[in-house]
Design a protein around this motif. Structure first.
Motif, PDB file in Angstrom:
ATOM      1  N   VAL A 176      83.234  51.533  46.293  1.00 62.64           N
ATOM      2  CA  VAL A 176      82.291  52.115  47.248  1.00 62.64           C
ATOM      3  C   VAL A 176      81.324  51.009  47.665  1.00 62.64           C
ATOM      4  N   ASN A 177      81.403  50.604  48.912  1.00 58.69           N
ATOM      5  CA  ASN A 177      80.510  49.578  49.439  1.00 58.69           C
ATOM      6  C   ASN A 177      79.340  50.242  50.155  1.00 58.69           C
ATOM      7  N   ILE A 178      78.162  49.666  50.016  1.00 51.28           N
ATOM      8  CA  ILE A 178      76.995  50.244  50.672  1.00 51.28           C
ATOM      9  C   ILE A 178      76.720  49.500  51.979  1.00 51.28           C
ATOM     10  N   GLY A 179      76.930  50.216  53.066  1.00 58.49           N
ATOM     11  CA  GLY A 179      76.657  49.684  54.393  1.00 58.49           C
ATOM     12  C   GLY A 179      75.266  50.084  54.834  1.00 58.49           C
ATOM     13  N   SER A 180      75.152  50.483  56.091  1.00 57.58           N
ATOM     14  CA  SER A 180      73.840  50.785  56.652  1.00 57.58           C
ATOM     15  C   SER A 180      74.036  51.399  58.034  1.00 57.58           C
ATOM     16  N   LEU A 181      72.962  51.959  58.579  1.00 50.92           N
ATOM     17  CA  LEU A 181      72.980  52.314  60.002  1.00 50.92           C
ATOM     18  C   LEU A 181      73.359  51.099  60.841  1.00 50.92           C
ATOM     19  N   THR A 182      72.969  49.911  60.359  1.00 48.01           N
ATOM     20  CA  THR A 182      73.254  48.702  61.115  1.00 48.01           C
ATOM     21  C   THR A 182      74.693  48.232  60.941  1.00 48.01           C
ATOM     22  N   SER A 183      75.503  48.997  60.230  1.00 46.28           N
ATOM     23  CA  SER A 183      76.953  48.787  60.310  1.00 46.28           C
ATOM     24  C   SER A 183      77.461  49.258  61.661  1.00 46.28           C
ATOM     25  N   GLU A 184      76.628  50.043  62.353  1.00 50.54           N
ATOM     26  CA  GLU A 184      77.033  50.685  63.605  1.00 50.54           C
ATOM     27  C   GLU A 184      76.109  50.367  64.775  1.00 50.54           C
ATOM     28  N   ALA A 185      74.825  50.185  64.483  1.00 51.38           N
ATOM     29  CA  ALA A 185      73.842  50.009  65.553  1.00 51.38           C
ATOM     30  C   ALA A 185      72.967  48.795  65.276  1.00 51.38           C
ATOM     31  N   GLY A 186      72.739  47.981  66.286  1.00 55.84           N
ATOM     32  CA  GLY A 186      71.888  46.815  66.134  1.00 55.84           C
ATOM     33  C   GLY A 186      70.411  47.187  66.151  1.00 55.84           C
TER      34      GLY A 186
ATOM     35  N   TRP B 262      69.506  33.072  56.986  1.00 52.73           N
ATOM     36  CA  TRP B 262      70.710  33.761  57.448  1.00 52.73           C
ATOM     37  C   TRP B 262      71.747  33.785  56.331  1.00 52.73           C
ATOM     38  N   GLN B 263      72.014  32.626  55.726  1.00 43.86           N
ATOM     39  CA  GLN B 263      73.059  32.525  54.718  1.00 43.86           C
ATOM     40  C   GLN B 263      72.733  33.332  53.477  1.00 43.86           C
ATOM     41  N   ARG B 264      71.457  33.350  53.092  1.00 42.64           N
ATOM     42  CA  ARG B 264      71.045  34.109  51.909  1.00 42.64           C
ATOM     43  C   ARG B 264      71.297  35.603  52.093  1.00 42.64           C
ATOM     44  N   VAL B 265      70.994  36.111  53.286  1.00 47.78           N
ATOM     45  CA  VAL B 265      71.228  37.533  53.571  1.00 47.78           C
ATOM     46  C   VAL B 265      72.724  37.847  53.610  1.00 47.78           C
ATOM     47  N   ILE B 266      73.496  36.987  54.268  1.00 45.83           N
ATOM     48  CA  ILE B 266      74.944  37.193  54.340  1.00 45.83           C
ATOM     49  C   ILE B 266      75.562  37.138  52.940  1.00 45.83           C
ATOM     50  N   ASP B 267      75.154  36.152  52.145  1.00 51.07           N
ATOM     51  CA  ASP B 267      75.708  36.004  50.796  1.00 51.07           C
ATOM     52  C   ASP B 267      75.424  37.228  49.932  1.00 51.07           C
ATOM     53  N   THR B 268      74.194  37.724  50.000  1.00 49.87           N
ATOM     54  CA  THR B 268      73.795  38.831  49.131  1.00 49.87           C
ATOM     55  C   THR B 268      74.380  40.159  49.576  1.00 49.87           C
ATOM     56  N   ASN B 269      74.401  40.400  50.884  1.00 48.42           N
ATOM     57  CA  ASN B 269      74.801  41.709  51.388  1.00 48.42           C
ATOM     58  C   ASN B 269      76.292  41.851  51.695  1.00 48.42           C
ATOM     59  N   LEU B 270      76.970  40.730  51.939  1.00 51.28           N
ATOM     60  CA  LEU B 270      78.383  40.798  52.326  1.00 51.28           C
ATOM     61  C   LEU B 270      79.290  40.023  51.369  1.00 51.28           C
ATOM     62  N   THR B 271      79.012  38.746  51.192  1.00 49.32           N
ATOM     63  CA  THR B 271      79.902  37.927  50.375  1.00 49.32           C
ATOM     64  C   THR B 271      79.966  38.418  48.938  1.00 49.32           C
ATOM     65  N   SER B 272      78.859  38.907  48.408  1.00 48.39           N
ATOM     66  CA  SER B 272      78.859  39.410  47.030  1.00 48.39           C
ATOM     67  C   SER B 272      79.832  40.574  46.864  1.00 48.39           C
TER      68      SER B 272
ATOM     69  N   ALA C  78      75.760  41.333  58.393  1.00 48.24           N
ATOM     70  CA  ALA C  78      76.318  41.554  57.053  1.00 48.24           C
ATOM     71  C   ALA C  78      76.816  42.988  56.898  1.00 48.24           C
ATOM     72  N   LYS C  79      76.031  43.942  57.343  1.00 43.05           N
ATOM     73  CA  LYS C  79      76.415  45.343  57.164  1.00 43.05           C
ATOM     74  C   LYS C  79      77.550  45.747  58.108  1.00 43.05           C
ATOM     75  N   GLY C  80      77.614  45.132  59.287  1.00 38.18           N
ATOM     76  CA  GLY C  80      78.790  45.316  60.128  1.00 38.18           C
ATOM     77  C   GLY C  80      80.015  44.742  59.445  1.00 38.18           C
ATOM     78  N   GLY C  81      79.822  43.624  58.775  1.00 33.21           N
ATOM     79  CA  GLY C  81      80.904  43.023  58.001  1.00 33.21           C
ATOM     80  C   GLY C  81      81.359  43.908  56.859  1.00 33.21           C
ATOM     81  N   ILE C  82      80.433  44.607  56.242  1.00 33.11           N
ATOM     82  CA  ILE C  82      80.796  45.528  55.153  1.00 33.11           C
ATOM     83  C   ILE C  82      81.761  46.598  55.654  1.00 33.11           C
TER      84      ILE C  82
END
Length: 260
Positions: A147-157, A115-125, A167-171
């Motif tokens: 310009v931050n790169i989000g995802s469909l999962t910034s909006e949909a689970g 969990w932390q590795r994904v959050i660190d790489t996709n959001l915290t970075s 992470a992408k919702g956090g972005i």
């Protein structure tokens, strides 16, 4: 016949763009697209060899590119990279926070370390790198683009990608926070939410006949997107054309979210 006047709106000449995670995939396509629009690009990745290969490919196309390998989740490494650019009189005008990883596992089976590795790489970075870039943009007084790169999962689970979704919702919300704090300094912070794109990271899904069929049947465009189809939006958000656009996320998904 009159010659059409050239427009500076989408011209990135004279600008320097750092694209994280750009040795391959979407990041490479974005670096290539920004360079084609006139920017000097800095390719980033974690390995010297893959960064050097990407830079060589861009230079072979006549594009202005250099590279620097560092881990975007390492605050000291990021600070050192920016300190070196300060010494070299390199000013980052455009930052694309693209670096990301995926890890698929049900939430009940997901280890905290994963969990932390994904959050660190996709959001915290994105926070770490943007903080260094924005400090300098503010000090120079000339504004900038993030310009931050989000995802469909910034909006949909989606099942099995809970950490990535978080992470992408956090972005999306980090982008809005950046706009709230930095817009007065003429920094525009926006995000792109790619849909299902043909990349190495998605290769297992692309080769899964069931998932491939689901992507094509659930999307009005009935196909996967291509990395280069994100370039136009990136150039727009990196250019003067978006000077009053701030805190937004633009989904480039073939219409997938429109029909959920």
């Amino acid at each position: 016949m009159h010659d059409r006047p050239t427009t500076p709106l989408f011209d990135l000449g004279g600008r320097t763009a750092l694209v994280t995670g750009s040795a391959r995939g979407i990041g490479f396509a974005l670096a290539q697209g920004l360079a084609t629009a006139g920017a000097a690009v800095i390719v980033n990745g974690t390995r010297d060899d893959t960064v050097a290969d990407a830079v060589a490919q861009l230079r072979a196309q006549g594009l202005n590119a250099q590279g620097r390998a560092f881990d975007v989740t390492d605050e000291a490494a990021v600070a050192a990279a920016f300190a070196q650019w300060d010494q070299d009189d390199v000013a980052i005008d455009i930052l694309v926070n693209n670096a990301g990883i995926q890890f698929r596992k049900p939430l009940v089976d997901l280890a905290l370390s994963d969990w932390q590795r994904v959050i660190d790489t996709n959001l915290t970075s994105a926070f770490i790198v943007a903080k260094e870039a924005a400090r300098r943009m503010i000090a120079r007084g000339t504004g900038g683009k993030i310009v931050n790169i989000g995802s469909l999962t910034s909006e949909a689970g989606r099942a099995t990608v809970g950490a990535y979704t978080a992470a992408k919702g956090g972005i999306k919300m980090l982008t809005r926070a950046m706009a709230a704090e930095w817009a007065a300094a003429n920094i525009q912070a926006n995000a792109i939410g790619p849909g299902y794109i043909l990349t190495d990271m998605n290769q297992a899904l692309i080769e899964n006949a069931t998932f491939d069929a689901w992507v094509k049947s659930s999307n009005p465009s009935q196909r996967w997107g291509k990395p280069e189809e994100l370039v136009g939006t990136a150039v727009y958000l990196a250019s003067a054309a978006s000077s009053y656009v701030n805190g937004q996320i633009i989904y480039v998904d073939g219409g997938w979210l429109a029909v959920l």
